[in-house]
Design an enzyme around this catalytic site. Structure first.
Site, mmCIF file in Angstrom:
data_model
loop_
_atom_site.group_PDB
_atom_site.id
_atom_site.type_symbol
_atom_site.label_atom_id
_atom_site.label_comp_id
_atom_site.label_asym_id
_atom_site.label_seq_id
_atom_site.Cartn_x
_atom_site.Cartn_y
_atom_site.Cartn_z
ATOM 1 N N HIS A 88 82.027 -23.485 3.252
ATOM 2 C CA HIS A 88 80.974 -22.735 2.578
ATOM 3 C C HIS A 88 81.411 -21.273 2.493
ATOM 4 O O HIS A 88 81.969 -20.733 3.448
ATOM 5 C CB HIS A 88 79.654 -22.874 3.347
ATOM 6 C CG HIS A 88 78.569 -22.032 2.751
ATOM 7 N ND1 HIS A 88 78.301 -22.046 1.394
ATOM 8 C CD2 HIS A 88 77.719 -21.125 3.303
ATOM 9 C CE1 HIS A 88 77.314 -21.198 1.158
ATOM 10 N NE2 HIS A 88 76.946 -20.631 2.283
ATOM 11 N N ASN B 31 78.092 -15.509 -1.904
ATOM 12 C CA ASN B 31 77.536 -16.769 -1.392
ATOM 13 C C ASN B 31 76.595 -17.362 -2.448
ATOM 14 O O ASN B 31 75.574 -16.757 -2.770
ATOM 15 C CB ASN B 31 76.795 -16.449 -0.079
ATOM 16 C CG ASN B 31 76.146 -17.651 0.565
ATOM 17 O OD1 ASN B 31 76.054 -18.720 -0.025
ATOM 18 N ND2 ASN B 31 75.682 -17.459 1.791
ATOM 19 N N CYS C 250 72.482 -24.228 2.051
ATOM 20 C CA CYS C 250 73.923 -24.109 1.752
ATOM 21 C C CYS C 250 74.696 -25.394 2.021
ATOM 22 O O CYS C 250 75.830 -25.543 1.564
ATOM 23 C CB CYS C 250 74.538 -22.972 2.549
ATOM 24 S SG CYS C 250 73.719 -21.407 2.273
HETATM 25 O O1 UT7 Z 1 74.634 -18.987 3.621
HETATM 26 C C1 UT7 Z 1 73.997 -19.214 4.826
HETATM 27 C C2 UT7 Z 1 74.771 -18.730 5.901
HETATM 28 N N1 UT7 Z 1 74.759 -17.283 5.926
HETATM 29 C C3 UT7 Z 1 75.703 -16.668 6.571
HETATM 30 O O2 UT7 Z 1 76.602 -17.332 7.047
HETATM 31 C C4 UT7 Z 1 75.628 -15.182 6.783
HETATM 32 C C5 UT7 Z 1 75.982 -14.900 8.214
HETATM 33 N N2 UT7 Z 1 75.942 -13.483 8.573
HETATM 34 C C6 UT7 Z 1 76.853 -12.591 8.123
HETATM 35 O O3 UT7 Z 1 77.689 -12.888 7.293
HETATM 36 C C7 UT7 Z 1 76.841 -11.206 8.730
HETATM 37 O O4 UT7 Z 1 76.039 -11.210 9.876
HETATM 38 C C8 UT7 Z 1 76.343 -10.094 7.752
HETATM 39 C C9 UT7 Z 1 77.394 -9.862 6.675
HETATM 40 C C10 UT7 Z 1 75.031 -10.492 7.141
HETATM 41 C C11 UT7 Z 1 76.180 -8.784 8.513
HETATM 42 O O5 UT7 Z 1 77.378 -8.430 9.158
HETATM 43 P P1 UT7 Z 1 77.352 -7.984 10.702
HETATM 44 O O6 UT7 Z 1 78.717 -7.593 11.052
HETATM 45 O O7 UT7 Z 1 76.705 -9.108 11.468
HETATM 46 O O8 UT7 Z 1 76.456 -6.686 10.653
HETATM 47 P P2 UT7 Z 1 75.084 -6.396 11.409
HETATM 48 O O9 UT7 Z 1 73.970 -7.180 10.799
HETATM 49 O O10 UT7 Z 1 75.311 -6.517 12.865
HETATM 50 O O11 UT7 Z 1 74.887 -4.874 11.037
HETATM 51 C C12 UT7 Z 1 75.814 -3.872 11.468
HETATM 52 C C13 UT7 Z 1 75.373 -2.548 10.914
HETATM 53 C C14 UT7 Z 1 73.880 -2.265 11.137
HETATM 54 O O12 UT7 Z 1 73.727 -0.885 11.399
HETATM 55 P P3 UT7 Z 1 73.580 -0.366 12.938
HETATM 56 O O13 UT7 Z 1 72.354 -1.055 13.459
HETATM 57 O O14 UT7 Z 1 74.841 -0.810 13.634
HETATM 58 O O15 UT7 Z 1 73.456 1.096 12.755
HETATM 59 C C15 UT7 Z 1 73.265 -2.580 9.793
HETATM 60 O O16 UT7 Z 1 72.071 -1.865 9.570
HETATM 61 O O17 UT7 Z 1 75.567 -2.519 9.485
HETATM 62 C C16 UT7 Z 1 74.336 -2.145 8.844
HETATM 63 N N3 UT7 Z 1 74.292 -2.773 7.558
HETATM 64 C C17 UT7 Z 1 74.853 -2.258 6.451
HETATM 65 N N4 UT7 Z 1 75.495 -1.098 6.229
HETATM 66 C C18 UT7 Z 1 75.948 -0.855 4.996
HETATM 67 C C19 UT7 Z 1 73.744 -3.992 7.243
HETATM 68 N N5 UT7 Z 1 73.953 -4.252 5.937
HETATM 69 C C20 UT7 Z 1 74.622 -3.187 5.427
HETATM 70 C C21 UT7 Z 1 75.110 -2.882 4.155
HETATM 71 N N6 UT7 Z 1 75.780 -1.717 3.966
HETATM 72 N N7 UT7 Z 1 74.986 -3.701 3.089
#
Ligand code: UT7
Length: 335
Positions: free
Chosen positions: A262, A292, A121
């Site tokens: 980004h 993204n 990225c």
């Molecule tokens: O381009 C390179 C750089 N990349 C980035 O900068 C991405 C950085 N990361 C992020 O943007 C975020 O971490 C994400 C958007 C990927 C995830 O958001 P988060 O707030 O960190 O969520 P999480 O991974 O902690 O997941 C929270 C919950 C989980 O469920 P439990 O374990 O709390 O029951 C996930 O399983 O959300 C769940 N979950 C979803 N639920 C519905 C994960 N993806 C989804 C989804 N829909 N698409």
């Protein structure tokens, strides 16, 4: 390839810009029918509402060639005058030859040297700095940077944690000695930390894990990400890189007209704005419509902001990025 006597000593800047995103739009509602997710979750956690998806017959070079042609038109530069094509991408048409070579063929840039650049990225800023140095050294006059990504080809459409985040698109710029006024690239910070490579990668298909029935069974040919860890590093690292790039430019935060970050997640952008104590209105953000697009995110946003008349000639712009590797980069530029 020696430099024009008239422009030698002028700063290196962006002489033209272009972008292309495929026509097909994939909405959060459509994704909710494909994996266990919802528009509400995607919107509140990321800010993304829709993304563009390339046709099966379009490869990264096809998207990139359109963006490149538009950038050359906007610069008033002929393809035959391009000395170097640098293509930041993590979705090359093939492992080799380089996607830059395919774009060279498509646009007819016969005399250009061509290579791809892998900084995920952060690729656009890495390539701007690379191109600037080639020009400043006197080796080249005209460098074409083409960021192009068909991320839909490496996303695991069964993994709700990643498939909702990414989109396809391409953005390109022409770099030249700037004879039109702006001070061009004023500073650039590039960094990497390979110790954290495992947090964001595509493990299959390379020489570490060559394609086999096992790699296919284990879905190793798709992008893998530890989202929460990446989030944390992205916020801290981009904030620090932004500060360093501003300091190195000799300017202050108050001199910056626009920040193009980004475009990964609105919460990341907001966190950086809070840490820099800047109003969110200073950040140009379009991730709600594109998701993204890795290296293509910043040039597509820059192209849009310039076309809409938001970013104008002589505006000082700070770009800042973070991605797989890890890699990060920040650059201050007067357009
Ligand atoms: O381009 C390179 C750089 N990349 C980035 O900068 C991405 C950085 N990361 C992020 O943007 C975020 O971490 C994400 C958007 C990927 C995830 O958001 P988060 O707030 O960190 O969520 P999480 O991974 O902690 O997941 C929270 C919950 C989980 O469920 P439990 O374990 O709390 O029951 C996930 O399983 O959300 C769940 N979950 C979803 N639920 C519905 C994960 N993806 C989804 C989804 N829909 N698409």
């Amino acid at each position: 390839m020696s430099q024009d006597a008239t422009s030698a000593g002028q700063p290196v800047g962006i002489a033209g810009i272009g972008a292309y995103v495929p026509e097909r739009i994939l909405t959060n509602a459509e994704l909710s029918a494909m994996v266990d997710t919802s528009d509400e979750w995607i919107t509140t956690r990321t800010g993304i509402r829709e993304r563009h998806i390339a046709r099966p017959d379009q490869a990264a070079s096809d998207l990139g060639a359109i963006a490149a042609t538009r950038a050359l038109e906007s610069a008033g530069v002929k393809a035959e005058d391009v000395d170097l094509i640098v293509v930041p991408t993590i979705t090359p048409d093939m492992v080799f030859p380089s996607t830059a070579c395919f774009i060279q063929k498509a646009i007819g840039a016969k005399k250009a040297a061509c290579f791809d650049l892998e900084a995920a990225c952060s690729g656009f800023i890495f390539a701007l700095e690379t191109g600037r140095r080639f020009i400043e050294s006197g080796a080249m006059n005209t460098v074409l940077v083409v960021c192009t990504e068909k991320l839909s080809s490496i996303v695991d459409w069964q993994d709700r944690g990643t498939c909702v985040l990414f989109g396809d698109g391409a953005g390109a710029v022409v770099l030249r000695r700037n004879t039109a006024g702006g001070r061009g690239i004023l500073s650039a910070i590039l960094g990497s930390d390979g110790n954290l490579a495992h947090l964001l990668s595509l493990p299959g298909g390379g020489s570490r894990n060559p394609t086999s029935e096992e790699t296919l069974r284990n879905r190793m040919h798709f992008l893998k990400m530890e989202g929460r860890e990446v989030f944390k590093h992205a916020v801290n690292t981009m904030t620090a890189a932004a500060r360093k790039a501003i300091e190195q430019s000799g300017l202050s935060l108050a001199d910056i007209a626009w920040i193009i970050p980004h475009q990964a997640n609105m919460r990341i952008v907001q966190a950086i704005a809070d840490k820099l104590d800047l109003p969110i209105e200073k950040f140009y953000v379009n991730l709600e419509r594109y998701g993204n697009m890795s290296a293509a995110s910043i040039p597509v946003a820059l192209d849009e902001a310039v076309r809409l008349g938001k970013i104008k000639k002589k505006d000082v712009v700070l770009m800042v990025a973070f991605g797989g590797g890890f890699t990060w980069a920040a650059l201050v530029l007067e357009l």
